[in-house]
Design a protein around this motif. Structure first.
Motif, PDB file in Angstrom:
ATOM      1  N   ALA A 185       0.834  -1.201   0.000  1.00 42.84           N
ATOM      2  CA  ALA A 185       0.000   0.000   0.000  1.00 42.84           C
ATOM      3  C   ALA A 185       0.868   1.251   0.000  1.00 42.84           C
ATOM      4  CB  ALA A 185      -0.932  -0.013   1.204  1.00 42.84           C
ATOM      5  N   ALA A 186       1.930   1.237   0.781  1.00 39.99           N
ATOM      6  CA  ALA A 186       2.823   2.391   0.837  1.00 39.99           C
ATOM      7  C   ALA A 186       3.539   2.574  -0.503  1.00 39.99           C
ATOM      8  CB  ALA A 186       3.841   2.207   1.959  1.00 39.99           C
ATOM      9  N   ALA A 187       3.953   1.481  -1.126  1.00 42.24           N
ATOM     10  CA  ALA A 187       4.661   1.551  -2.409  1.00 42.24           C
ATOM     11  C   ALA A 187       3.750   2.038  -3.526  1.00 42.24           C
ATOM     12  CB  ALA A 187       5.240   0.183  -2.760  1.00 42.24           C
ATOM     13  N   SER A 188       2.462   1.766  -3.408  1.00 44.92           N
ATOM     14  CA  SER A 188       1.524   2.174  -4.454  1.00 44.92           C
ATOM     15  C   SER A 188       1.145   3.638  -4.340  1.00 44.92           C
ATOM     16  CB  SER A 188       0.260   1.320  -4.400  1.00 44.92           C
ATOM     17  OG  SER A 188      -0.534   1.694  -3.295  1.00 44.92           O
ATOM     18  N   GLY A 189       1.498   4.246  -3.228  1.00 46.07           N
ATOM     19  CA  GLY A 189       1.160   5.642  -3.026  1.00 46.07           C
ATOM     20  C   GLY A 189      -0.220   5.830  -2.431  1.00 46.07           C
ATOM     21  N   ALA A 190      -0.904   4.748  -2.122  1.00 42.73           N
ATOM     22  CA  ALA A 190      -2.259   4.839  -1.580  1.00 42.73           C
ATOM     23  C   ALA A 190      -2.265   5.149  -0.093  1.00 42.73           C
ATOM     24  CB  ALA A 190      -3.010   3.534  -1.833  1.00 42.73           C
ATOM     25  N   GLY A 191      -1.129   5.084   0.526  1.00 41.27           N
ATOM     26  CA  GLY A 191      -1.059   5.328   1.965  1.00 41.27           C
ATOM     27  C   GLY A 191      -1.121   4.007   2.717  1.00 41.27           C
ATOM     28  N   ALA A 192      -0.438   3.968   3.834  1.00 39.35           N
ATOM     29  CA  ALA A 192      -0.389   2.721   4.587  1.00 39.35           C
ATOM     30  C   ALA A 192      -0.581   2.932   6.072  1.00 39.35           C
ATOM     31  CB  ALA A 192       0.939   2.019   4.336  1.00 39.35           C
ATOM     32  N   GLY A 193      -0.913   4.126   6.475  1.00 40.78           N
ATOM     33  CA  GLY A 193      -1.084   4.410   7.892  1.00 40.78           C
ATOM     34  C   GLY A 193      -2.545   4.420   8.285  1.00 40.78           C
ATOM     35  N   THR A 194      -2.812   4.997   9.418  1.00 40.63           N
ATOM     36  CA  THR A 194      -4.185   5.066   9.912  1.00 40.63           C
ATOM     37  C   THR A 194      -5.052   5.994   9.075  1.00 40.63           C
ATOM     38  OG1 THR A 194      -3.537   6.779  11.490  1.00 40.63           O
ATOM     39  CG2 THR A 194      -3.564   4.497  12.282  1.00 40.63           C
ATOM     40  N   ASP A 195      -4.406   6.765   8.190  1.00 42.22           N
ATOM     41  CA  ASP A 195      -5.153   7.656   7.303  1.00 42.22           C
ATOM     42  C   ASP A 195      -5.687   6.917   6.069  1.00 42.22           C
ATOM     43  OD1 ASP A 195      -2.543   7.258   6.384  1.00 42.22           O
ATOM     44  OD2 ASP A 195      -2.551   9.144   5.246  1.00 42.22           O
ATOM     45  N   ALA A 196      -5.382   5.627   5.950  1.00 43.70           N
ATOM     46  CA  ALA A 196      -5.839   4.822   4.807  1.00 43.70           C
ATOM     47  C   ALA A 196      -6.814   3.774   5.330  1.00 43.70           C
ATOM     48  CB  ALA A 196      -4.655   4.165   4.109  1.00 43.70           C
ATOM     49  N   PRO A 197      -8.106   4.101   5.400  1.00 47.75           N
ATOM     50  CA  PRO A 197      -9.068   3.190   6.032  1.00 47.75           C
ATOM     51  C   PRO A 197      -9.189   1.828   5.354  1.00 47.75           C
ATOM     52  CG  PRO A 197     -10.194   5.034   4.962  1.00 47.75           C
ATOM     53  CD  PRO A 197      -8.729   5.303   4.878  1.00 47.75           C
TER      54      PRO A 197
END
Length: 125
Positions: free
Chosen positions: A47-59
């Motif tokens: 998810a982080a590599a795709s740029g979609a976000g991988a933290g709590t901000d990415a539901p």
């Protein structure tokens, strides 16, 4: 007496196998949890590599990781239940084997008394 000793030995072997089943179930449960953690780690990295976000901000990723963790815990619990159930069966078998050994010992003792009583009655009868 030999039959009781054999029964006691067999019961001891069954109890050892019960302990092994419990330990194997614990190892398997740990593996299931570890697999879940690895899957979640990979999902977060992707998810982080795709740029979609991988933290709590990415539901979406948080939701998927929660489901994965839940599934891993369910699988771990299932493994533990299976191992503990098999161990309980082995302990019950050991208990039954010991009871059988005691019964055969008592039977031989009573048989010995019966033979002695019969011999005495023939000698004096």
């Amino acid at each position: 007496m030999a039959e009781k000793n054999a029964a006691d030995f067999e019961a001891q072997q069954l109890e050892m196998k019960a302990k092994e089943e419990t330990a194997a179930a614990q190892r398997e449960a740990l593996d299931k949890r570890r697999e879940g953690a690895i899957i979640n780690s990979r999902a977060q990295a992707l998810a982080a590599a795709s740029g979609a976000g991988a933290g709590t901000d990415a539901p979406t990723i948080v939701k998927l990781m929660g489901k994965t963790a839940g599934e891993a815990e369910y699988n771990a619990g299932t493994s533990m239940y299976g191992g503990l159930s098999r161990a309980a069966g082995l302990r019950d078998s050991a208990k039954g084997r010991r009871a059988s050994g005691k019964a055969s010992l008592l039977g031989s003792v009573f048989s010995g008394f019966g033979s002695a009583a019969s011999g005495i009655s023939k000698a004096y009868g």
